[in-house]
Design a protein around this motif. Structure first.
Motif, PDB file in Angstrom:
ATOM      1  N   LYS A  71       0.833  -1.202   0.000  1.00  8.10           N
ATOM      2  CA  LYS A  71       0.000   0.000   0.000  1.00  8.10           C
ATOM      3  C   LYS A  71       0.869   1.254   0.000  1.00  8.10           C
ATOM      4  O   LYS A  71       0.606   2.214  -0.729  1.00  8.10           O
ATOM      5  CB  LYS A  71      -0.913  -0.009   1.221  1.00  8.10           C
ATOM      6  N   GLN A  72       1.946   1.229   0.798  1.00  2.75           N
ATOM      7  CA  GLN A  72       2.819   2.401   0.872  1.00  2.75           C
ATOM      8  C   GLN A  72       3.495   2.671  -0.464  1.00  2.75           C
ATOM      9  O   GLN A  72       3.604   3.822  -0.906  1.00  2.75           O
ATOM     10  CB  GLN A  72       3.886   2.192   1.959  1.00  2.75           C
ATOM     11  N   LYS A  73       3.933   1.612  -1.138  1.00  3.63           N
ATOM     12  CA  LYS A  73       4.572   1.790  -2.439  1.00  3.63           C
ATOM     13  C   LYS A  73       3.585   2.372  -3.452  1.00  3.63           C
ATOM     14  O   LYS A  73       3.918   3.263  -4.229  1.00  3.63           O
ATOM     15  CB  LYS A  73       5.124   0.460  -2.935  1.00  3.63           C
ATOM     16  N   LEU A  74       2.361   1.878  -3.455  1.00  2.51           N
ATOM     17  CA  LEU A  74       1.342   2.404  -4.360  1.00  2.51           C
ATOM     18  C   LEU A  74       1.069   3.881  -4.074  1.00  2.51           C
ATOM     19  O   LEU A  74       0.942   4.694  -4.988  1.00  2.51           O
ATOM     20  CB  LEU A  74       0.052   1.598  -4.226  1.00  2.51           C
ATOM     21  N   ASP A  75       0.982   4.220  -2.789  1.00  2.57           N
ATOM     22  CA  ASP A  75       0.759   5.625  -2.416  1.00  2.57           C
ATOM     23  C   ASP A  75       1.908   6.510  -2.880  1.00  2.57           C
ATOM     24  O   ASP A  75       1.704   7.613  -3.395  1.00  2.57           O
ATOM     25  CB  ASP A  75       0.591   5.750  -0.902  1.00  2.57           C
ATOM     26  N   ASP A  76       3.139   6.030  -2.700  1.00  4.89           N
ATOM     27  CA  ASP A  76       4.310   6.819  -3.093  1.00  4.89           C
ATOM     28  C   ASP A  76       4.327   7.063  -4.604  1.00  4.89           C
ATOM     29  O   ASP A  76       4.574   8.184  -5.066  1.00  4.89           O
ATOM     30  CB  ASP A  76       5.598   6.106  -2.664  1.00  4.89           C
ATOM     31  N   ILE A  77       4.088   6.006  -5.369  1.00  3.94           N
ATOM     32  CA  ILE A  77       4.091   6.146  -6.834  1.00  3.94           C
ATOM     33  C   ILE A  77       2.966   7.048  -7.290  1.00  3.94           C
ATOM     34  O   ILE A  77       3.142   7.907  -8.157  1.00  3.94           O
ATOM     35  CB  ILE A  77       3.983   4.761  -7.502  1.00  3.94           C
ATOM     36  N   ARG A  78       1.810   6.871  -6.685  1.00  5.93           N
ATOM     37  CA  ARG A  78       0.665   7.703  -7.054  1.00  5.93           C
ATOM     38  C   ARG A  78       0.964   9.175  -6.791  1.00  5.93           C
ATOM     39  O   ARG A  78       0.666  10.043  -7.613  1.00  5.93           O
ATOM     40  CB  ARG A  78      -0.572   7.265  -6.265  1.00  5.93           C
ATOM     41  N   SER A  79       1.580   9.460  -5.655  1.00  4.61           N
ATOM     42  CA  SER A  79       1.869  10.852  -5.291  1.00  4.61           C
ATOM     43  C   SER A  79       2.886  11.487  -6.232  1.00  4.61           C
ATOM     44  O   SER A  79       2.712  12.612  -6.696  1.00  4.61           O
ATOM     45  CB  SER A  79       2.392  10.911  -3.850  1.00  4.61           C
ATOM     46  N   THR A  80       3.954  10.768  -6.530  1.00  5.62           N
ATOM     47  CA  THR A  80       5.028  11.354  -7.326  1.00  5.62           C
ATOM     48  C   THR A  80       4.715  11.433  -8.817  1.00  5.62           C
ATOM     49  O   THR A  80       5.107  12.380  -9.492  1.00  5.62           O
ATOM     50  CB  THR A  80       6.327  10.564  -7.132  1.00  5.62           C
ATOM     51  N   ILE A 117       1.453  10.862 -10.331  1.00  7.85           N
ATOM     52  CA  ILE A 117       0.091  11.206 -10.712  1.00  7.85           C
ATOM     53  C   ILE A 117      -0.301  12.591 -10.233  1.00  7.85           C
ATOM     54  O   ILE A 117      -0.683  13.453 -11.015  1.00  7.85           O
ATOM     55  CB  ILE A 117      -0.913  10.158 -10.174  1.00  7.85           C
ATOM     56  N   CYS A 118      -0.178  12.827  -8.938  1.00  9.56           N
ATOM     57  CA  CYS A 118      -0.608  14.120  -8.399  1.00  9.56           C
ATOM     58  C   CYS A 118       0.167  15.276  -9.018  1.00  9.56           C
ATOM     59  O   CYS A 118      -0.381  16.347  -9.279  1.00  9.56           O
ATOM     60  CB  CYS A 118      -0.428  14.133  -6.883  1.00  9.56           C
ATOM     61  N   SER A 119       1.438  15.065  -9.272  1.00 10.71           N
ATOM     62  CA  SER A 119       2.266  16.137  -9.831  1.00 10.71           C
ATOM     63  C   SER A 119       1.865  16.497 -11.252  1.00 10.71           C
ATOM     64  O   SER A 119       2.226  17.557 -11.759  1.00 10.71           O
ATOM     65  CB  SER A 119       3.737  15.706  -9.811  1.00 10.71           C
ATOM     66  N   LYS A 120       1.117  15.634 -11.922  1.00  9.77           N
ATOM     67  CA  LYS A 120       0.718  15.880 -13.308  1.00  9.77           C
ATOM     68  C   LYS A 120      -0.750  16.286 -13.416  1.00  9.77           C
ATOM     69  O   LYS A 120      -1.340  16.244 -14.489  1.00  9.77           O
ATOM     70  CB  LYS A 120       0.960  14.626 -14.142  1.00  9.77           C
ATOM     71  N   ASN A 121      -1.359  16.651 -12.278  1.00 10.92           N
ATOM     72  CA  ASN A 121      -2.728  17.171 -12.264  1.00 10.92           C
ATOM     73  C   ASN A 121      -3.781  16.174 -12.735  1.00 10.92           C
ATOM     74  O   ASN A 121      -4.823  16.537 -13.260  1.00 10.92           O
ATOM     75  CB  ASN A 121      -2.835  18.444 -13.124  1.00 10.92           C
ATOM     76  N   VAL A 122      -3.520  14.897 -12.556  1.00 16.02           N
ATOM     77  CA  VAL A 122      -4.544  13.892 -12.816  1.00 16.02           C
ATOM     78  C   VAL A 122      -5.405  13.793 -11.566  1.00 16.02           C
ATOM     79  O   VAL A 122      -4.898  13.817 -10.453  1.00 16.02           O
ATOM     80  CB  VAL A 122      -3.906  12.526 -13.123  1.00 16.02           C
TER      81      VAL A 122
END
Length: 428
Positions: A229-238, A240-245
């Protein structure tokens, strides 16, 4: 009486004292009952669903399974039949002749902990815990071989593995998982009071099909990896969120699909990269309880296609596409009685991703205990490859659970995939 079987290359040195028997329903079904197979069912004729459940010591012995299993098979009598072609109509049907399922009992030379260490180190082998067709006293021909094989392997510590080999023509992975979950209810003495429901009207089968296995042009291997779960959260944050999805739309399955799709595209180079992938999900939705239904092939099959290079595009662009663009493909199989020319099978004709969210694979309990480890896979897939995303064991207050990802690819691609996932995303 169970009879010993000769060791095979699949069984290897870890598994010994294998004994094979058949288990039949406790009651006779009656004459002339059949279960028609639809064209959709027949499209899975090359595939078997393979499940593995590993339990720590439950205190159960082999004798504790006998009476509950007899009654369990009365409830799921369709799995005890054999494939036939009806003389009058030419339809392919399951003749409910109470022939039963094949049961293998075996012992392992290792403990559960030792096996889990081996699985974590290699991530690609069942070590003989899942039965193979043709190794259980049959020739693997469903005209007279069992639709279901079940293997009980006792670890030296008292733990137990249950390996399932399930003919996909019976139903999809969600139905196979529900089948095992209901066994857990029977072991607890919780017998259903109502017969299984029919999800929707049964469709006519294909007249006189050729039932055969698919021959791959390359050797395929499987590999399983855990993504926390932590790895998925980290990848999602770096990424996805940074690209305004929009974060709310990005589910773990979609993120994993994008990462592996892009990595495989890199391996296959721009000229051969997959610009279309198949997505398979539970077509009946979460509101339907598969444990109360006759086994059924109810996957929702869609296609995602892009007109740009997957290798070169940013991950966020792929995420946006996978969230917003799908093309329904269920109707590529003509349910009025004929298959369209679309390749040999559903899995691996092109790169295929299978989302098992909602399958409740940890719902199979023995004496109230959940399995320590659960894995599902497929055989008979095409060279395009298949990726199964399986729920991990859930903890309270988690909405993003860990995932077990099983990848089936040509052997020469699999090692490179493992290397790239580790170096680019720290996934191993």
């Amino acid at each position: 009486m169970p009879t010993p079987s000769a060791p095979s290359s699949h069984t290897n040195d870890l598994i010994y004292d294998r004994k094979i028997t058949s288990v039949v329903p406790a009651k006779v079904t009656g004459e002339g009952r059949v279960h028609p197979l639809s064209p959709l069912d027949m499209s899975y004729k090359s595939n078997n669903v393979k499940g593995l459940y590993v339990f720590e010591n439950t205190g159960l012995q082999a004798g504790d399974f006998k009476v509950p299993m007899f009654e369990w098979l009365v409830h799921f009598v369709v799995v005890c039949g054999r494939i036939r072609v009806a003389e009058e109509t030419g339809e392919v049907v399951i003749k409910m002749n109470d022939a039963g399922i094949r049961m293998i009992e075996a012992k392992a030379r290792v403990s559960v902990e030792e096996w889990l260490e081996m699985e974590g180190r290699r991530g690609c082998e069942d070590h003989g815990l899942v039965p193979e067709r043709g190794e259980a006293g049959d020739a693997g021909d469903l005209s007279f071989s069992p639709m279901v094989l079940l293997q009980m392997t006792w670890f030296k510590c008292g733990g137990l593995a249950l390996g399932l080999n399930w003919a996909h023509m019976l139903g999809d992975i969600f139905s196979a998982s529900a089948f095992m979950n209901v066994l857990g209810h029977f072991l607890q003495g919780q017998y259903p009071t109502k017969p299984l429901q029919i999800p929707k009207p049964t469709k006519l089968g294909i007249a006189n099909p050729t039932i055969r296995s698919y021959a791959n042009s390359t050797k395929l291997r499987s590999y399983s990896l855990h993504i926390s779960k932590q790895k998925l959260d980290d990848i999602r944050s770096t990424l996805i969120c940074s690209k305004n999805v929009k974060v709310g739309k990005v589910e773990p399955f979609e993120l994993i699909t994008v990462l592996i799709w892009k990595t495989i595209a890199t391996i296959r180079n721009k000229a051969m990269e997959p610009r279309a992938v198949t997505i398979c999900k539970n077509g009946l939705g979460d509101g339907h309880n598969r444990e109360k239904m006759i086994p059924y092939n109810g996957l929702d099959i869609t296609t995602i296609q892009v007109d740009f290079s997957v290798t070169e595009v940013d991950v966020s662009r792929l995420v946006s596409v996978i969230v917003e663009q799908t093309i329904e493909e269920n109707n590529a199989i003509d349910l009025n009685g004929e298959e369209k020319e679309r390749g040999s099978h559903v899995y691996g004709e092109r790169l295929t991703f299978l989302d098992l969210d909602g399958a409740n694979v940890y719902g199979f309990k023995m004496k109230g205990k959940c399995p320590r480890y659960v894995k599902y896979s497929l055989d008979g897939v095409g060279d395009g490859g298949v990726v199964l995303v399986i729920p991990g064991s859930k903890s309270s207050n988690e909405t993003w659970d860990s995932k077990l990802v099983t990848v089936i690819l040509p052997e020469h691609e699999l090692e490179e995939l493992k290397t790239l996932l580790k170096t680019r995303w720290d996934i191993q």
